[in-house]
Scaffold this motif. Sequence first.
Motif, short mmCIF file in Angstrom:
data_model
loop_
_atom_site.label_atom_id
_atom_site.label_comp_id
_atom_site.label_asym_id
_atom_site.label_seq_id
_atom_site.Cartn_x
_atom_site.Cartn_y
_atom_site.Cartn_z
N THR A 1 0.18 -3.08 12.64
CA THR A 1 1.09 -3.03 11.21
C THR A 1 0.00 -2.48 10.08
OG1 THR A 1 1.07 -5.32 11.58
CG2 THR A 1 2.58 -4.54 10.41
N LYS A 2 0.73 -1.48 9.45
CA LYS A 2 -0.09 -0.78 8.51
C LYS A 2 -0.11 -1.74 7.25
CE LYS A 2 -0.83 3.43 6.52
NZ LYS A 2 -1.27 4.64 6.94
N ARG A 3 -1.25 -1.94 6.60
CA ARG A 3 -1.53 -2.83 5.55
C ARG A 3 -1.90 -1.92 4.25
NH1 ARG A 3 -5.78 -6.41 8.65
NH2 ARG A 3 -6.42 -4.19 9.03
N GLU A 4 -1.59 -2.36 3.12
CA GLU A 4 -1.91 -1.72 1.71
C GLU A 4 -3.25 -2.42 1.51
OE1 GLU A 4 0.97 -2.09 -1.38
OE2 GLU A 4 2.58 -1.90 0.10
N ARG A 5 -3.92 -1.23 0.92
CA ARG A 5 -5.46 -1.48 0.82
C ARG A 5 -5.57 -1.27 -0.81
NH1 ARG A 5 -8.94 0.46 5.86
NH2 ARG A 5 -7.77 -0.66 7.45
N PRO A 6 -6.25 -2.11 -1.40
CA PRO A 6 -6.50 -1.70 -2.75
C PRO A 6 -7.25 -0.63 -3.01
CG PRO A 6 -7.91 -3.60 -2.06
CD PRO A 6 -7.09 -3.21 -0.99
N ASN A 7 -7.01 0.08 -4.25
CA ASN A 7 -7.90 1.42 -4.56
C ASN A 7 -8.98 0.94 -5.46
OD1 ASN A 7 -8.72 3.86 -5.10
ND2 ASN A 7 -6.54 4.58 -5.80
N LEU A 8 -10.02 0.81 -4.99
CA LEU A 8 -11.50 0.35 -5.72
C LEU A 8 -11.98 1.26 -6.51
CD1 LEU A 8 -12.89 -2.20 -2.91
CD2 LEU A 8 -11.29 -2.83 -4.99
#
Length: 61
Positions: A45-52
């Motif tokens: 499953t594709k997860r959204e990652r925060p744009n740090l």
Amino acid sequence: MLESWMARGDWTPEQWLVFSIMVFILIAVLVIVLRLWSIYKMATTKRERPNLRVARRLRNK
């Protein structure tokens, strides 16, 4: 031969033991397959990652 296997009243304790071990193994394999399937689904499953990087830029200014 099938008739002798279906007559459970005539089973010896050893036959009951083998039957219960086979049922336990079948249930254990089913649980393992379901757990592996759920792990596989979670891994694909594709997860959204925060744009740090944006947060770092805003903090440094």
